[in-house]
Design a protein around this motif. Structure first.
Motif, PDB file in Angstrom:
ATOM      1  N   ILE A   1      -3.034   7.943 -13.245  1.00  0.00           N
ATOM      2  CA  ILE A   1      -2.284   7.177 -12.242  1.00  0.00           C
ATOM      3  C   ILE A   1      -3.064   5.932 -11.853  1.00  0.00           C
ATOM      4  O   ILE A   1      -2.488   4.845 -11.696  1.00  0.00           O
ATOM      5  N   ARG A   2      -4.378   6.067 -11.715  1.00  0.00           N
ATOM      6  CA  ARG A   2      -5.218   4.914 -11.359  1.00  0.00           C
ATOM      7  C   ARG A   2      -5.127   3.838 -12.445  1.00  0.00           C
ATOM      8  O   ARG A   2      -5.013   2.643 -12.148  1.00  0.00           O
ATOM      9  N   ASP A   3      -5.147   4.262 -13.713  1.00  0.00           N
ATOM     10  CA  ASP A   3      -5.035   3.307 -14.821  1.00  0.00           C
ATOM     11  C   ASP A   3      -3.656   2.631 -14.816  1.00  0.00           C
ATOM     12  O   ASP A   3      -3.545   1.431 -15.095  1.00  0.00           O
ATOM     13  N   GLN A   4      -2.621   3.404 -14.507  1.00  0.00           N
ATOM     14  CA  GLN A   4      -1.274   2.833 -14.472  1.00  0.00           C
ATOM     15  C   GLN A   4      -1.157   1.791 -13.362  1.00  0.00           C
ATOM     16  O   GLN A   4      -0.551   0.727 -13.564  1.00  0.00           O
TER      17      GLN A   4
ATOM     18  N   PHE B   1       4.163   5.634  -5.517  1.00  0.00           N
ATOM     19  CA  PHE B   1       4.056   5.690  -6.982  1.00  0.00           C
ATOM     20  C   PHE B   1       3.159   6.856  -7.397  1.00  0.00           C
ATOM     21  O   PHE B   1       3.502   7.630  -8.301  1.00  0.00           O
ATOM     22  N   ALA B   2       2.001   6.992  -6.733  1.00  0.00           N
ATOM     23  CA  ALA B   2       1.048   8.050  -7.078  1.00  0.00           C
ATOM     24  C   ALA B   2       1.630   9.432  -6.802  1.00  0.00           C
ATOM     25  O   ALA B   2       1.523  10.349  -7.634  1.00  0.00           O
TER      26      ALA B   2
ATOM     27  N   ASP C   1       0.833  -1.204   0.000  1.00  0.00           N
ATOM     28  CA  ASP C   1       0.000   0.000   0.000  1.00  0.00           C
ATOM     29  C   ASP C   1       0.870   1.256   0.000  1.00  0.00           C
ATOM     30  O   ASP C   1       0.605   2.218  -0.730  1.00  0.00           O
ATOM     31  N   ALA C   2       1.901   1.245   0.820  1.00  0.00           N
ATOM     32  CA  ALA C   2       2.797   2.398   0.903  1.00  0.00           C
ATOM     33  C   ALA C   2       3.488   2.638  -0.426  1.00  0.00           C
ATOM     34  O   ALA C   2       3.673   3.795  -0.848  1.00  0.00           O
ATOM     35  N   GLU C   3       3.864   1.562  -1.121  1.00  0.00           N
ATOM     36  CA  GLU C   3       4.522   1.708  -2.425  1.00  0.00           C
ATOM     37  C   GLU C   3       3.560   2.246  -3.469  1.00  0.00           C
ATOM     38  O   GLU C   3       3.952   3.016  -4.356  1.00  0.00           O
TER      39      GLU C   3
END
Length: 222
Positions: A68-71, A53-54, A47-49
């Motif tokens: 970002i959600r799609d990625q 990323f986001a 979760d932290a990663e």
């Protein structure tokens, strides 16, 4: 980890991150922490990663959350994610790296500093957002202009749509020029410095007023 623990892990890299930001990313579906029986959020390392990323994509590439959600969905499915172009040097000690005041940069340097392509820079130049001198060099402030234009482009707002922003800024500069002209016309160096300082102060006030009026107009959209 608790939400406070995640915050402690991310703070060194993202000083501006807050608990409300973490909750917002959860609301947007970018991360789904486990809930305890008492309703407290518990985050895994994964979760932290995902949050890292986001936040990195927002900070360095100005990507909207839907992208970002799609990625993240592609990564979850084992698909490769193409990273957008970005500036080679973005920050130093948390501060944006830009050319010093008065510096001039070439088109190639401007593309390198911002991650813009030559085609994107050409489109911005045609829209009058950035102007090169007779030697084809741009003022250092063009770095911030190009970065902002790129961020808006990722939301579907092209350079040609920003011409009204440019013309508005030029009109405001004309008003500022009328205000400071009497002081600037004096021959002393002190008077010219005072004129420049006053112009900078007025520009900052105009920027603040524009930002607040824009926020008010957006709030009225419903």
């Amino acid at each position: 980890m608790s939400i406070g623990g995640v915050l402690a892990v991310l703070k060194p890299e993202f000083p501006a991150v807050s608990i409300s930001k973490l909750r917002f990313l959860e609301e947007q579906g970018l991360v789904t922490p486990r809930r305890t029986g008492s309703g407290y959020r518990m985050y895994s390392r994964a979760d932290a990663e995902r949050i890292r990323f986001a936040l990195t994509a927002q900070r360095d590439s100005y990507l909207p959350l839907r992208v970002i959600r799609d990625q993240l969905a592609d990564l979850d499915a084992g698909r490769a994610v193409e990273q957008p172009s970005r500036a080679r040097v973005v920050t130093r000690d948390g501060e944006l790296v830009t050319p010093p005041s008065g510096a001039r940069v070439s088109a190639a340097e401007l593309c390198e500093l911002t991650g813009a392509s030559e085609a994107e820079l050409d489109e911005m130049a045609q829209a009058g957002l950035v102007l090169a001198d007779t030697r084809g060099r741009f003022p250092g402030r063009a770095v911030q202009v190009v970065q902002a234009a790129l961020a808006l482009a990722r939301h579907g707002i092209s350079a040609r749509h920003l011409r009204t922003v440019r013309t508005g800024a030029e009109r405001q500069a004309d008003v500022i020029d009328q205000v400071v002209a009497p002081t600037r016309s004096q021959r002393s160096g002190v008077a010219r410095e005072r004129s420049a300082a006053q112009a900078a102060e007025l520009a900052e006030l105009y920027a603040r007023l524009h930002a607040e009026l824009l926020r008010t107009a957006v709030d009225q959209l419903g």
